[in-house]
Motif scaffolding. Structure first.
Motif, mmCIF file in Angstrom:
data_model
loop_
_atom_site.group_PDB
_atom_site.id
_atom_site.type_symbol
_atom_site.label_atom_id
_atom_site.label_comp_id
_atom_site.label_asym_id
_atom_site.label_seq_id
_atom_site.Cartn_x
_atom_site.Cartn_y
_atom_site.Cartn_z
ATOM 1 N N LYS A 63 -12.004 20.732 78.624
ATOM 2 C CA LYS A 63 -12.628 20.755 77.283
ATOM 3 C C LYS A 63 -14.143 20.848 77.363
ATOM 4 O O LYS A 63 -14.757 21.661 76.675
ATOM 5 N N SER A 64 -14.736 19.974 78.199
ATOM 6 C CA SER A 64 -16.205 19.941 78.242
ATOM 7 C C SER A 64 -16.750 21.241 78.827
ATOM 8 O O SER A 64 -17.777 21.755 78.361
ATOM 9 N N ASP A 73 -17.239 12.721 72.979
ATOM 10 C CA ASP A 73 -16.547 11.863 73.952
ATOM 11 C C ASP A 73 -17.452 10.676 74.263
ATOM 12 O O ASP A 73 -18.210 10.685 75.229
ATOM 13 N N SER A 108 -19.869 14.022 78.823
ATOM 14 C CA SER A 108 -20.091 14.956 79.942
ATOM 15 C C SER A 108 -21.228 15.913 79.674
ATOM 16 O O SER A 108 -21.775 16.504 80.602
ATOM 17 N N ASP A 141 -17.355 18.798 71.494
ATOM 18 C CA ASP A 141 -16.552 18.474 72.687
ATOM 19 C C ASP A 141 -15.823 17.166 72.399
ATOM 20 O O ASP A 141 -16.431 16.112 72.276
#
Ligand SMILES: Nc1ncnc2c1ncn2[C@@H]1O[C@H](COP(=O)(O)OP(=O)(O)OP(=O)(O)O)[C@@H](O)[C@H]1O
Ligand SMILES: [Mg+2]
Length: 258
Positions: free
Chosen positions: A23-24, A47, A52, A127
């Motif tokens: 995802k990141s 997140d 991240s 994200d």
């Protein structure tokens, strides 16, 4: 209160049911790819427990300015590769463990989303944390106009978790449109054998889920050996030795923006 989201045209949530599927990596490089195609883009790291984006954008050592405007705080985002970004990781000290319960996390996320001075943006990419939880519920309530991309890897377990994430977006309570599926780590092509494709994690998971959800398969992104190191050192896939991954992100932008 000032609404800094007023001038943001499109919001894209990059989500998955399973952790570690990329995802990141997808969110960061999608935001950068959008700017390379002439769009203005922002990247919010939602997140909170494992941010991240400071790492993937290489801005870990930067701290956003916070201005007090009347009783409100206005956070000035950090810019890198033309992307305006905000993450809790830019505000908290690296070693501070975060142990908030859901309501506190939702409050902090709302502040990052609403108090950041995004300015005019064609796209705000978000994200998301892994799984289906409070953060997703908060964002879907705050951003009913957002659309979601579900990231999976081709293996059946990731497909099953992607299906769960999709089902969550489709519930009446959340009701977020799914823009499509991105299959990451789809195949591996060795540099010395450019005509070969090895399907290390299985084949066809992305098409299967897209068909089932009646949404497009937006991209198949190859597994590329330097992506991990690039991400860890704040460089994007556009610095990769592999043209294949660059093309995959260019295609993704094309599909999203048409
Ligand atoms: N296409 C790819 N090729 C090679 N490595 C990749 C690729 N996509 C992601 N990775 C690597 O896989 C790891 C996990 O990726 P990433 O952090 O983007 O996943 P995530 O879904 O955001 O994880 P989390 O659920 O923990 O937030 C990272 O080390 C990243 O560099
Ligand atoms: Mg992540």
């Amino acid at each position: 209160m000032a609404n800094y989201l007023d001038k943001v045209k499109h919001i894209i949530l990059v989500a998955s049911g399973k952790g570690g599927v990329g995802k990141s990596t997808v969110a960061t490089n999608l935001a950068v790819a959008l700017t390379r195609e002439g769009f203005s883009a922002g990247l919010l790291d939602a997140d909170l427990y494992g941010p991240s984006v400071p790492l993937t954008l290489g801005v870990s050592d930067q701290h956003p300015q916070v201005e007090k405007k009347e009783e409100e705080e206005a956070i000035i985002p950090i810019s890198r590769y033309g992307v305006k970004t905000m993450s809790l990781g830019l505000i908290m000290k690296k070693e501070d463990a975060i142990i908030w319960r859901g309501p506190m996390a939702s409050k902090v996320l709302t502040q990052l989303l609403e108090n950041t001075v995004w300015g005019e943006l064609d796209y705000l990419v978000i994200d998301m944390p892994p799984g289906t939880g409070d953060i997703c519920i908060t964002l879907s309530q705050k951003l009913p106009q957002a659309k979601a991309i579900i990231v999976i890897t081709p293996q059946q377990m990731a497909v099953a978790d992607g299906r769960k994430a999709a089902n969550m977006f489709k519930t009446e309570k959340i009701d977020i449109e799914i823009l499509g599926i991105v299959e990451n780590m789809s195949w591996f092509t060795p540099e010395k054998h450019p005509d070969e494709k090895y399907y290390l994690f299985g084949n066809g998971g992305g098409i299967e889920l897209a068909k089932e959800l009646r949404c497009p398969l937006l991209a198949e992104i190859p597994l590329v050996s330097d992506v991990c190191e690039l991400g860890d050192t704040g460089k994007t896939v556009f610095a990769s030795n592999s043209k294949l991954i660059v093309q995959a992100f260019e295609k993704l932008v094309n599909k999203i923006s048409k």
